[in-house]
Motif scaffolding. Structure first.
Motif, PDB file in Angstrom:
ATOM      1  N   UNK A  46       0.830  -1.200   0.000  1.00 45.23           N
ATOM      2  CA  UNK A  46       0.000   0.000   0.000  1.00 45.23           C
ATOM      3  C   UNK A  46       0.870   1.257   0.000  1.00 45.23           C
ATOM      4  N   UNK A  47       1.926   1.264   0.793  1.00 42.85           N
ATOM      5  CA  UNK A  47       2.813   2.424   0.862  1.00 42.85           C
ATOM      6  C   UNK A  47       3.512   2.657  -0.481  1.00 42.85           C
ATOM      7  N   UNK A  48       3.924   1.584  -1.141  1.00 43.78           N
ATOM      8  CA  UNK A  48       4.572   1.719  -2.446  1.00 43.78           C
ATOM      9  C   UNK A  48       3.584   2.272  -3.468  1.00 43.78           C
ATOM     10  N   UNK A  49       2.359   1.779  -3.433  1.00 43.39           N
ATOM     11  CA  UNK A  49       1.323   2.268  -4.347  1.00 43.39           C
ATOM     12  C   UNK A  49       1.056   3.748  -4.117  1.00 43.39           C
ATOM     13  N   UNK A  50       0.931   4.143  -2.859  1.00 45.92           N
ATOM     14  CA  UNK A  50       0.683   5.548  -2.543  1.00 45.92           C
ATOM     15  C   UNK A  50       1.859   6.424  -2.973  1.00 45.92           C
ATOM     16  N   UNK A  51       3.082   5.932  -2.816  1.00 41.34           N
ATOM     17  CA  UNK A  51       4.258   6.693  -3.238  1.00 41.34           C
ATOM     18  C   UNK A  51       4.278   6.856  -4.756  1.00 41.34           C
ATOM     19  N   UNK A  52       3.918   5.799  -5.474  1.00 45.40           N
ATOM     20  CA  UNK A  52       3.872   5.887  -6.940  1.00 45.40           C
ATOM     21  C   UNK A  52       2.781   6.848  -7.385  1.00 45.40           C
ATOM     22  N   UNK A  53       1.616   6.786  -6.755  1.00 46.30           N
ATOM     23  CA  UNK A  53       0.527   7.709  -7.085  1.00 46.30           C
ATOM     24  C   UNK A  53       0.935   9.160  -6.839  1.00 46.30           C
ATOM     25  N   UNK A  54       1.569   9.412  -5.712  1.00 44.03           N
ATOM     26  CA  UNK A  54       2.003  10.774  -5.387  1.00 44.03           C
ATOM     27  C   UNK A  54       3.066  11.261  -6.376  1.00 44.03           C
ATOM     28  N   UNK A  55       3.966  10.376  -6.774  1.00 42.79           N
ATOM     29  CA  UNK A  55       4.992  10.754  -7.757  1.00 42.79           C
ATOM     30  C   UNK A  55       4.365  11.062  -9.110  1.00 42.79           C
ATOM     31  N   UNK A  56       3.356  10.291  -9.484  1.00 47.34           N
ATOM     32  CA  UNK A  56       2.672  10.558 -10.753  1.00 47.34           C
ATOM     33  C   UNK A  56       1.919  11.884 -10.711  1.00 47.34           C
TER      34      UNK A  56
END
Length: 109
Positions: A46-56
Motif C-alpha cells: 500500500x505504501x509503495x502504491x501511494x508513493x507511486x501515485x504521489x509521484x505521478x
C-alpha cells in the motif's frame, strides 16, 4: 523517472530513513509488532502504491503547469518516506531479501 538500484543502495535508503525520520520508523515498528507477515507485506504494498501515485501526481502537475503544487510535493516526500520506513520494517521481519528484489525486472507497474 525510475532508477534501478542495487540492494546495497536500497539498504542505504532504508538506513537513511532512520536518520531523517526516526519517529516515523518508530511508529511503523510499533504498528508492525502487532501485525503478521502478510499484513506487513500488505502495508508495504500500500505504501509503495501511494508513493507511486504521489509521484505521478507531482510529475503530472510539473508537466501541465510547469511546477508542482506544494501539496503534491509534500505528499510525494511523505509517501516516499512512508514506503522507505515500511521497506525497512519488512526487511527487519525478513520479508525482503536481495533474492526477492533481484527476481523482478525492476518495474513497479
Amino acid at each position: 523517472m525510475f532508477h534501478l538500484a542495487t540492494f546495497d543502495e536500497i539498504a542505504g535508503v532504508d538506513h537513511g530513513i532512520e536518520v531523517t525520520n526516526p519517529s516515523m520508523v518508530a511508529r511503523i515498528r510499533r504498528a508492525a509488532d502487532s501485525l503478521g507477515r502478510y499484513e506487513i507485506a500488505a502495508r508495504l504494498a500500500q505504501a509503495i502504491t501511494e508513493a507511486a501515485d504521489a509521484a505521478h501526481t507531482r510529475a503530472f502537475e510539473q508537466a501541465q503547469f510547469g511546477e508542482a503544487s506544494a501539496d503534491a510535493i509534500v505528499d510525494c516526500e511523505y509517501y516516499d518516506e512512508l514506503a522507505a520506513a515500511w521497506s525497512l520494517v519488512a526487511a527487519e521481519h525478513q520479508l525482503i531479501t536481495p533474492e526477492t528484489i533481484l527476481a523482478h525486472d525492476g518495474s513497479v507497474h
